[in-house]
Design a protein around this motif. Structure first.
Motif, short mmCIF file in Angstrom:
data_model
loop_
_atom_site.label_atom_id
_atom_site.label_comp_id
_atom_site.label_asym_id
_atom_site.label_seq_id
_atom_site.Cartn_x
_atom_site.Cartn_y
_atom_site.Cartn_z
N SER A 73 -7.84 6.32 -6.32
CA SER A 73 -8.31 5.31 -5.38
C SER A 73 -7.40 5.35 -4.15
O SER A 73 -6.46 6.13 -4.10
CB SER A 73 -8.25 3.92 -6.02
OG SER A 73 -6.90 3.56 -6.32
N ASP A 77 -4.89 0.14 -2.63
CA ASP A 77 -5.60 -0.55 -3.71
C ASP A 77 -4.83 -0.40 -5.01
O ASP A 77 -4.69 -1.35 -5.78
CB ASP A 77 -7.02 0.00 -3.87
CG ASP A 77 -7.93 -0.35 -2.69
OD1 ASP A 77 -7.59 -1.27 -1.92
OD2 ASP A 77 -8.98 0.31 -2.55
N GLU A 80 -1.70 -2.60 -4.87
CA GLU A 80 -2.09 -4.00 -5.06
C GLU A 80 -2.37 -4.27 -6.54
O GLU A 80 -1.93 -5.28 -7.09
CB GLU A 80 -3.33 -4.30 -4.21
CG GLU A 80 -3.72 -5.76 -4.19
CD GLU A 80 -2.76 -6.64 -3.41
OE1 GLU A 80 -2.58 -7.80 -3.82
OE2 GLU A 80 -2.21 -6.18 -2.39
N ARG A 81 -3.09 -3.36 -7.18
CA ARG A 81 -3.41 -3.51 -8.60
C ARG A 81 -2.14 -3.55 -9.45
O ARG A 81 -2.07 -4.27 -10.45
CB ARG A 81 -4.31 -2.35 -9.02
CG ARG A 81 -5.06 -2.55 -10.29
CD ARG A 81 -6.18 -1.53 -10.52
NE ARG A 81 -5.75 -0.15 -10.45
CZ ARG A 81 -6.16 0.72 -9.52
NH1 ARG A 81 -7.01 0.36 -8.58
NH2 ARG A 81 -5.72 1.96 -9.52
N ASN A 107 -1.46 2.63 6.15
CA ASN A 107 -1.32 1.75 4.99
C ASN A 107 -0.96 0.34 5.39
O ASN A 107 -1.45 -0.63 4.80
CB ASN A 107 -0.30 2.33 4.00
CG ASN A 107 -0.83 3.53 3.27
OD1 ASN A 107 -2.04 3.73 3.14
ND2 ASN A 107 0.07 4.37 2.78
N LEU A 110 -3.94 -1.50 6.32
CA LEU A 110 -4.75 -1.88 5.16
C LEU A 110 -4.13 -3.05 4.40
O LEU A 110 -4.85 -3.89 3.85
CB LEU A 110 -4.92 -0.69 4.21
CG LEU A 110 -5.74 0.48 4.74
CD1 LEU A 110 -5.68 1.66 3.79
CD2 LEU A 110 -7.19 0.05 4.99
N ASN A 111 -2.78 -3.11 4.35
CA ASN A 111 -2.11 -4.18 3.62
C ASN A 111 -0.68 -4.32 4.14
O ASN A 111 0.22 -3.61 3.71
CB ASN A 111 -2.10 -3.88 2.12
CG ASN A 111 -1.60 -5.05 1.30
OD1 ASN A 111 -0.83 -5.87 1.78
ND2 ASN A 111 -2.02 -5.12 0.05
#
Length: 170
Positions: A73, A77, A80-81, A107, A110-111
């Motif tokens: 992924s 993501d 975060e997971r 990145n 994205l976060n």
């Protein structure tokens, strides 16, 4: 609060350079998750399962809480997971920095909660790249200076298995 870091890579195969970053990265966080991933732009010598087993064996003696997880992924993501606050990346040369700088910027878009931390590879390990290790092995060269003895045995066995010596590239 537990500080969790993620060190992502294909680890095909895991090298002494990777291990240097894992050992040092594990000192910076309470838990380091080594994320074994696929990369559509690379042709792996080993399956994800084989790489996971290889990485687990290699990190077994590393001090600290180090776990190995596969993912397929977006890195952010996955981070975060895993509830990570840090992405650990190793740098070998200026060319690595340019690529990694761009990735860190994307990145962050994205976060922004997850920081990227760069670790310079040990000077003696800077030239090591998995791609080059595989190429040396496929041409019959000795890769013992770049990987552990168990990894060398696995790579050598795979080269014999696929019968590529002297006329193919990884």
């Amino acid at each position: 609060m537990t500080r969790i870091g993620v060190y992502p890579g294909t680890f095909d195969p895991i090298t002494l350079g990777h291990m240097d970053i894992i050992r040092r990265g594990a000192k910076l966080v309470d838990r380091l998750v080594v994320g074994v991933t696929t990369n559509p732009s690379k042709s792996p010598m080993f399956s994800v399962e084989e790489r996971m087993e290889m990485v687990r064996r290699e990190v077994a003696g590393v001090a600290g809480d180090v776990t190995v997880v596969s993912f397929d992924s977006l890195l952010m993501d996955f981070a975060e997971r895993e509830r990570a606050s840090i992405i650990v990346r190793g740098l070998r040369a200026v060319a690595d920095f340019e690529y990694e700088y761009q990735m860190a910027g994307m990145n962050q878009q994205l976060n922004a909660r997850i920081e990227t931390v760069f670790l310079m590879a040990d000077v003696s390990l800077q030239p090591i790249a998995s791609r080059l290790v595989k190429e040396i092995a496929m041409y019959g060269g000795d890769i013992g200076r770049f990987v552990s003895a168990p990894v060398k045995a696995q790579v050598d066995a795979r080269v014999r298995e696929i019968g590529l010596k002297g006329d193919a590239r990884p």
